[in-house]
Design a protein around this motif. Sequence first.
Motif, PDB file in Angstrom:
ATOM      1  N   ARG A  59      35.515  38.536  68.397  1.00 56.44           N
ATOM      2  CA  ARG A  59      34.422  38.919  69.432  1.00 56.44           C
ATOM      3  C   ARG A  59      33.323  37.233  68.944  1.00 56.44           C
ATOM      4  N   ALA A  60      33.548  36.464  67.843  1.00 54.10           N
ATOM      5  CA  ALA A  60      32.522  35.715  67.494  1.00 54.10           C
ATOM      6  C   ALA A  60      33.079  34.243  66.827  1.00 54.10           C
ATOM      7  N   ILE A  61      34.341  34.416  66.956  1.00 52.01           N
ATOM      8  CA  ILE A  61      34.804  32.747  65.958  1.00 52.01           C
ATOM      9  C   ILE A  61      35.286  31.832  67.624  1.00 52.01           C
ATOM     10  N   PRO A  62      34.226  31.311  67.428  1.00 52.18           N
ATOM     11  CA  PRO A  62      34.321  29.751  68.516  1.00 52.18           C
ATOM     12  C   PRO A  62      35.558  29.436  69.095  1.00 52.18           C
ATOM     13  N   GLY A  63      36.109  30.155  70.613  1.00 49.53           N
ATOM     14  CA  GLY A  63      37.588  29.768  70.755  1.00 49.53           C
ATOM     15  C   GLY A  63      38.144  30.659  70.539  1.00 49.53           C
ATOM     16  N   ALA A  64      38.062  31.402  70.041  1.00 48.96           N
ATOM     17  CA  ALA A  64      39.189  32.615  69.805  1.00 48.96           C
ATOM     18  C   ALA A  64      39.150  33.424  71.116  1.00 48.96           C
ATOM     19  N   GLU A  65      40.645  33.214  71.754  1.00 47.70           N
ATOM     20  CA  GLU A  65      40.772  34.406  72.658  1.00 47.70           C
ATOM     21  C   GLU A  65      42.335  35.977  72.180  1.00 47.70           C
ATOM     22  N   SER A  66      42.105  35.833  70.932  1.00 48.15           N
ATOM     23  CA  SER A  66      43.141  36.917  70.244  1.00 48.15           C
ATOM     24  C   SER A  66      43.111  36.165  68.466  1.00 48.15           C
ATOM     25  N   VAL A  67      43.574  37.576  68.115  1.00 47.93           N
ATOM     26  CA  VAL A  67      42.898  37.080  66.461  1.00 47.93           C
ATOM     27  C   VAL A  67      44.567  38.712  65.977  1.00 47.93           C
ATOM     28  N   SER A  68      44.409  38.159  65.294  1.00 42.22           N
ATOM     29  CA  SER A  68      45.519  38.436  63.653  1.00 42.22           C
ATOM     30  C   SER A  68      45.629  38.458  62.613  1.00 42.22           C
ATOM     31  N   THR A  69      45.732  39.436  61.624  1.00 38.29           N
ATOM     32  CA  THR A  69      45.553  39.297  60.246  1.00 38.29           C
ATOM     33  C   THR A  69      47.492  39.679  60.283  1.00 38.29           C
ATOM     34  N   THR A  70      47.295  39.154  59.288  1.00 33.70           N
ATOM     35  CA  THR A  70      49.010  38.863  57.951  1.00 33.70           C
ATOM     36  C   THR A  70      48.775  38.684  57.584  1.00 33.70           C
ATOM     37  N   LEU A  71      49.337  39.776  56.254  1.00 32.52           N
ATOM     38  CA  LEU A  71      49.489  40.362  55.170  1.00 32.52           C
ATOM     39  C   LEU A  71      50.794  39.841  54.712  1.00 32.52           C
ATOM     40  N   ILE A  72      50.883  39.446  53.283  1.00 27.61           N
ATOM     41  CA  ILE A  72      52.476  39.485  52.589  1.00 27.61           C
ATOM     42  C   ILE A  72      52.765  40.250  51.616  1.00 27.61           C
ATOM     43  N   ARG A  73      53.459  40.560  51.381  1.00 28.62           N
ATOM     44  CA  ARG A  73      53.565  42.033  50.880  1.00 28.62           C
ATOM     45  C   ARG A  73      55.556  41.950  50.197  1.00 28.62           C
ATOM     46  N   ASP A  74      55.668  41.041  48.942  1.00 29.11           N
ATOM     47  CA  ASP A  74      56.633  41.228  48.466  1.00 29.11           C
ATOM     48  C   ASP A  74      57.631  40.108  49.231  1.00 29.11           C
ATOM     49  N   ASP A  75      57.089  39.037  49.399  1.00 29.80           N
ATOM     50  CA  ASP A  75      57.131  37.827  50.288  1.00 29.80           C
ATOM     51  C   ASP A  75      57.129  37.919  51.358  1.00 29.80           C
ATOM     52  N   LYS A  76      57.527  39.209  52.353  1.00 30.10           N
ATOM     53  CA  LYS A  76      57.713  39.734  53.216  1.00 30.10           C
ATOM     54  C   LYS A  76      56.308  40.126  54.622  1.00 30.10           C
ATOM     55  N   PRO A  77      56.386  39.013  55.699  1.00 25.55           N
ATOM     56  CA  PRO A  77      55.166  39.011  56.387  1.00 25.55           C
ATOM     57  C   PRO A  77      54.847  39.955  56.987  1.00 25.55           C
TER      58      PRO A  77
END
Length: 229
Positions: free
Chosen positions: A31-49
Amino acid sequence: MDDVMLELNRVTLGGRELADVLADITTIAARAIPGAESVSTTLIRDDKPFTAAHHGEMSLHADELQYAEDAGPCIDAGRGGVVLRIDDTFEEGRWPRYMARIRETAVRSSLSVPLPYQGSWIGALNIYSSRPDAFSSPESLAAGLGAAEAIAVAVANADAHAQLADQARNMRIAMESRAVIEQAKGVLMAQRHVDPEQAFEILRQASQRYNRKLRDIAVGIVDSTQNER
């Protein structure tokens, strides 16, 4: 930007599942980042995203295309700690296999911001748009950096909580083990007329002989005594 940080700082961390916290932060970022339509959070655990949270299906689909290729801005940002921006997927020359697939979707531009954690990185915040050059403004980057920092704090808080829970569980197990070993020593002292040191030595030798934990030997002795009652 100040309004974004204020809203992010209001997200409650304590006593909540990490997935719920990340969902809140990701929604605020969308909602807050200018230009954003869709946002995700990628986490990497044991080198696996993997995608820990997302707002809008566009981001989830784009993430999964990168995971399938093990290449793309969200992975490189998360592993390398660099901000990566794509202004136009139709002109981008990096990650050719991912680009060939993402051009078949609605994504035209993206911004991936690494998540800092204890001197390294644990993933990336990914922002997508169906318009080219959606994230070329300084405001988009500043808001993305603020949201990424909030996510990193949430993950650090969750990890610290998990470590405290593990420590508490290990301490409880240690105390329970010590109590049952003392009970078993008391049984041996009464049955064999030995002192505490000799009783412990009997337990230790039985543990080695049967290749079992000292606690398990002690539990067996205490249980056998209780069954005789």
